[in-house]
Design an enzyme around this catalytic site. Structure first.
Site, short mmCIF file in Angstrom:
data_model
loop_
_atom_site.label_atom_id
_atom_site.label_comp_id
_atom_site.label_asym_id
_atom_site.label_seq_id
_atom_site.Cartn_x
_atom_site.Cartn_y
_atom_site.Cartn_z
N ILE A 93 -13.83 0.38 -0.80
CA ILE A 93 -14.52 0.96 -0.78
C ILE A 93 -15.62 2.38 0.31
O ILE A 93 -15.12 1.95 1.37
CB ILE A 93 -15.99 -0.01 -0.89
CG1 ILE A 93 -15.63 -1.09 -1.77
CG2 ILE A 93 -17.76 0.65 -0.53
CD1 ILE A 93 -16.72 -2.07 -0.80
N ASP A 149 -8.77 -10.53 10.66
CA ASP A 149 -9.04 -9.57 9.64
C ASP A 149 -10.59 -9.12 9.00
O ASP A 149 -10.45 -7.31 10.02
CB ASP A 149 -8.49 -9.29 8.03
CG ASP A 149 -8.29 -8.50 7.50
OD1 ASP A 149 -7.48 -7.40 7.37
OD2 ASP A 149 -9.12 -8.62 7.03
N LYS A 165 -11.96 -5.58 11.33
CA LYS A 165 -13.37 -5.22 10.21
C LYS A 165 -14.54 -5.02 10.79
O LYS A 165 -15.60 -3.38 11.36
CB LYS A 165 -13.13 -4.76 8.53
CG LYS A 165 -11.76 -5.56 8.51
CD LYS A 165 -11.60 -5.28 6.72
CE LYS A 165 -9.86 -6.01 5.80
NZ LYS A 165 -10.46 -6.27 4.62
N ARG A 215 13.68 -1.61 5.99
CA ARG A 215 14.85 -1.63 5.48
C ARG A 215 15.27 -0.69 3.96
O ARG A 215 13.89 -0.62 3.87
CB ARG A 215 15.46 -3.34 5.07
CG ARG A 215 15.77 -4.77 6.44
CD ARG A 215 15.69 -5.63 5.67
NE ARG A 215 14.84 -5.79 5.51
CZ ARG A 215 14.26 -6.82 5.98
NH1 ARG A 215 14.29 -6.84 7.81
NH2 ARG A 215 12.34 -7.71 5.81
N VAL A 235 1.13 -1.23 0.33
CA VAL A 235 0.08 -0.13 -0.33
C VAL A 235 1.15 1.15 0.53
O VAL A 235 0.69 2.41 -1.10
CB VAL A 235 -1.04 0.63 1.47
CG1 VAL A 235 -2.20 0.88 1.53
CG2 VAL A 235 -1.86 -1.24 1.74
N1 LIG Z 1 -2.88 -4.86 1.31
C1 LIG Z 1 -4.38 -4.49 1.27
O1 LIG Z 1 -5.15 -4.66 0.37
C2 LIG Z 1 -4.45 -3.87 2.24
C3 LIG Z 1 -4.14 -3.88 3.65
N2 LIG Z 1 -4.66 -2.60 4.26
C4 LIG Z 1 -3.76 -2.32 5.78
O2 LIG Z 1 -2.86 -1.29 5.40
C5 LIG Z 1 -1.43 -1.96 6.25
C6 LIG Z 1 -0.29 -1.77 4.98
O3 LIG Z 1 -0.36 -3.74 4.80
P1 LIG Z 1 0.70 -3.89 3.27
O4 LIG Z 1 1.08 -2.97 2.19
O5 LIG Z 1 -0.56 -4.88 2.10
O6 LIG Z 1 1.74 -4.35 4.11
P2 LIG Z 1 2.88 -4.55 4.00
O7 LIG Z 1 3.97 -5.65 4.50
O8 LIG Z 1 3.00 -4.67 2.04
O9 LIG Z 1 3.71 -2.74 4.06
C7 LIG Z 1 3.99 -3.59 4.96
C8 LIG Z 1 5.29 -2.45 5.35
O10 LIG Z 1 5.78 -1.76 6.65
C9 LIG Z 1 7.38 -2.50 6.21
N3 LIG Z 1 7.37 -2.30 7.96
C10 LIG Z 1 7.44 -2.68 8.55
N4 LIG Z 1 7.26 -2.69 10.43
C11 LIG Z 1 8.28 -1.30 9.98
C12 LIG Z 1 8.94 -0.21 10.77
N5 LIG Z 1 8.90 -0.47 12.61
N6 LIG Z 1 8.95 1.13 10.42
C13 LIG Z 1 8.77 1.11 8.67
N7 LIG Z 1 8.26 0.07 8.19
C14 LIG Z 1 8.04 -0.83 8.50
C15 LIG Z 1 7.23 -3.72 6.16
O11 LIG Z 1 8.29 -4.11 5.56
C16 LIG Z 1 6.46 -3.38 4.76
O12 LIG Z 1 7.37 -2.72 3.89
C17 LIG Z 1 -1.68 -2.82 7.23
O13 LIG Z 1 -2.05 -2.26 7.98
C18 LIG Z 1 -2.63 -3.85 6.28
O14 LIG Z 1 -4.01 -3.79 7.35
C19 LIG Z 1 -5.80 -2.26 4.09
C20 LIG Z 1 -6.30 -2.35 3.50
C21 LIG Z 1 -6.12 -2.96 2.45
N1 LIG Z 2 -5.87 -8.28 3.78
C1 LIG Z 2 -7.20 -7.91 3.54
C2 LIG Z 2 -6.16 -6.48 2.88
C3 LIG Z 2 -7.10 -5.43 3.09
O1 LIG Z 2 -8.06 -5.34 3.73
C4 LIG Z 2 -8.28 -8.88 2.70
O2 LIG Z 2 -7.79 -9.40 2.12
O3 LIG Z 2 -9.33 -7.35 2.50
NA NA Z 3 -13.36 1.37 2.66
#
Ligand SMILES: NC(=O)C1=CN([C@@H]2O[C@H](COP(=O)(O)OP(=O)(O)OC[C@H]3O[C@@H](n4cnc5c(N)ncnc54)[C@H](O)[C@@H]3O)[C@@H](O)[C@H]2O)C=CC1
Ligand SMILES: N[C@@H](CC=O)C(=O)O
Ligand code: NA
Length: 436
Positions: free
Chosen positions: A139, A204, A208, A51, A19
């Protein structure tokens, strides 16, 4: 624009994964439009990552591994958090809010565990806490609940809020794909959480559901208040059984106003359920989400769109970012937490549900009567019953009327003790059938 903001608003981005990298890209690509909509440029001023050297697509001079120092910088106005998880994120966001920075987050796990503390810090410091991306991705759902429907009385919120499990169930249903193979595909597409058991085991969706129930019923609901079953126990036999009934299997989040007028409560649950193929939720495939909201004056509303993935989630994050930036410029803030109703949470055992039970039985006289007796003894009325096959291949398929979930569980436990039942090949809750 007020005098103070004849300068860019400076944004700290915490996390640059699926994201975060999309947010960073869109902040650059859409900079001119965003500036016009906000009334001031949004300048990406720092990106906290775990990193360095892993993010070739962003301006390297913005990267830092010190998220704490980044949120503490005096020149930062707004913080976007897309790291996920509870700590260190809670501490980071509390520090940001306490130092007067509005926060946009996609972190449902944290909001469902301790949203109250974050909201209190936002209110105390006169800043915003927005999290549209946390539920149902792209959404627009939380803002309609928080704002557009604030004049109505919501009675039910029900839908598909986890893209990964919907993707897996859709694949299993349509092509007979295996569970592990479908999960690997969902992970590669960026839908799954960092630990995909959060998706598969329903955590998850439960987070929600807690957020949705809190907003819908003006009551503080945490993830721990939500009854939760994931999809790891959903078998090919369940899906075949659902197909035979003209149904499909979906992981549903259901938040209901329950109890009585004098003693109202809320019931919040997440579990797989059979729904008729004619039900609108049955056609929601892939990583799409769909949520029905029922309100006393508005009637039924349906929200549908992409619930996961980089672009859809970044869209919701940027929508929030524009909103909090506008508020910052105008010196206002959006609605804070509304938990005045303080309704009790009803235990799952008391919630009225319906079960579908398929039993592989010995085909001999008296079996049906004994099975019916187990239901009757627990006060559960049977809606339909049919037998498939004969002899050793006989299966009894029963669907109940609404009954307290505890009575249905007790019935299933009793059935498990009968030696003429070879196995319960499928036990699933049923939703979306016409009312009794
Ligand atoms: N991927 C999706 O479709 C969706 C994700 N989300 C939420 O968005 C957030 C991020 O999700 P993603 O991007 O999919 O996860 P991701 O795992 O791809 O990205 C998270 C990033 O944060 C970094 N990170 C971890 N600890 C850290 C720290 N202390 N300081 C800085 N960076 C750090 C990780 O190295 C990683 O690159 C989560 O809360 C997830 O639940 C919400 C809706 C949809
Ligand atoms: N892991 C979640 C990401 C969005 O919130 C999902 O699959 O819906
Ligand atoms: Na939403």
């Amino acid at each position: 624009m007020s005098e103070a903001f004849e300068r860019p608003l400076r944004v700290a981005l915490l996390g640059c994964g699926v994201v975060g990298s999309a947010v960073a890209r869109l902040l650059t690509e859409q900079a001119d439009d965003l500036a016009a909509r906000v009334g001031a440029p949004l300048q990406l001023a720092g990106i906290a990552v775990r990193r360095l050297n892993r993010h070739p697509d962003v301006d390297q001079s913005l990267l830092t591994t010190d998220a704490e120092a980044l949120v503490s910088r005096d020149d930062i106005d707004l913080v976007v958090e897309v790291i996920g998880g509870i700590e260190p994120v809670r501490t980071l966001l509390l520090n940001a809010l306490k130092s007067g920075k509005s926060v946009v987050s996609a972190n449902k796990a944290l909001l469902a565990e301790d949203g109250a503390t974050l909201h209190a810090a936002a209110t105390a410091n006169g800043v915003d806490l927005y999290y549209e991306a946390a539920v149902a991705g792209a959404i627009p759902l939380l803002r309609p609940l928080r704002e557009s429907l604030a004049g109505d009385r919501i009675t039910r919120v029900m839908g598909i809020v986890n893209g990964t499990t919907n993707f897996i169930l859709s694949r299993m249903d349509a092509s007979g794909a295996g569970f592990a193979e479908a999960l690997a595909e969902a992970t590669a597409l960026g839908y799954a959480e960092a630990d995909p058991t959060a998706d598969v085991d329903g955590f998850d969706a439960a987070a929600k559901a807690a957020i949705l129930a809190g907003l819908a019923f003006h009551t503080r609901v945490t993830a721990a208040d939500v009854f939760r079953e994931g999809i790891s126990e959903v078998t090919a036999a369940d899906i075949a059984s659902a197909n035979a009934m003209g149904c499909t299997v979906k992981l549903l989040a259901i938040c209901e106003r329950s109890g009585t007028e004098e003693s109202p409560s809320v019931a919040v649950r997440v579990h797989p359920a059979m729904i008729p193929r004619t039900h609108p939720l049955a056609g929601v495939g892939d990583a799409y989400n769909a949520v029905f909201v029922e309100a006393e004056s508005a009637g039924s509303l349906m929200f549908y769109g992409r619930g996961a993935g980089a672009g859809p989630t970044a869209s919701a994050v940027l929508g929030d970012l524009v909103a909090v930036a506008r508020n910052r410029i105008s010196g206002s803030r959006g609605a804070g937490e509304s938990a005045y109703a303080d309704l009790a949470v009803q235990p799952i055992g008391e919630v009225q549900t319906r079960y579908h039970v398929a039993l592989d039985v010995a085909d001999k006289p008296g079996v049906l009567a004994s099975v019916a007796g187990a239901f009757a003894d627990n006060g559960v009325s049977i809606r339909t019953v049919r037998q498939e096959g004969r002899g050793d291949a006989a299966t009894l398929v029963l669907v109940t009327h609404d009954a307290p979930d505890a009575a249905l569980s007790a019935t299933v436990r009793r059935l498990a003790g009968y030696d003429f039942i070879r196995r319960a090949s499928s036990v699933l809750r049923v939703e979306g059938m016409p009312a009794d």
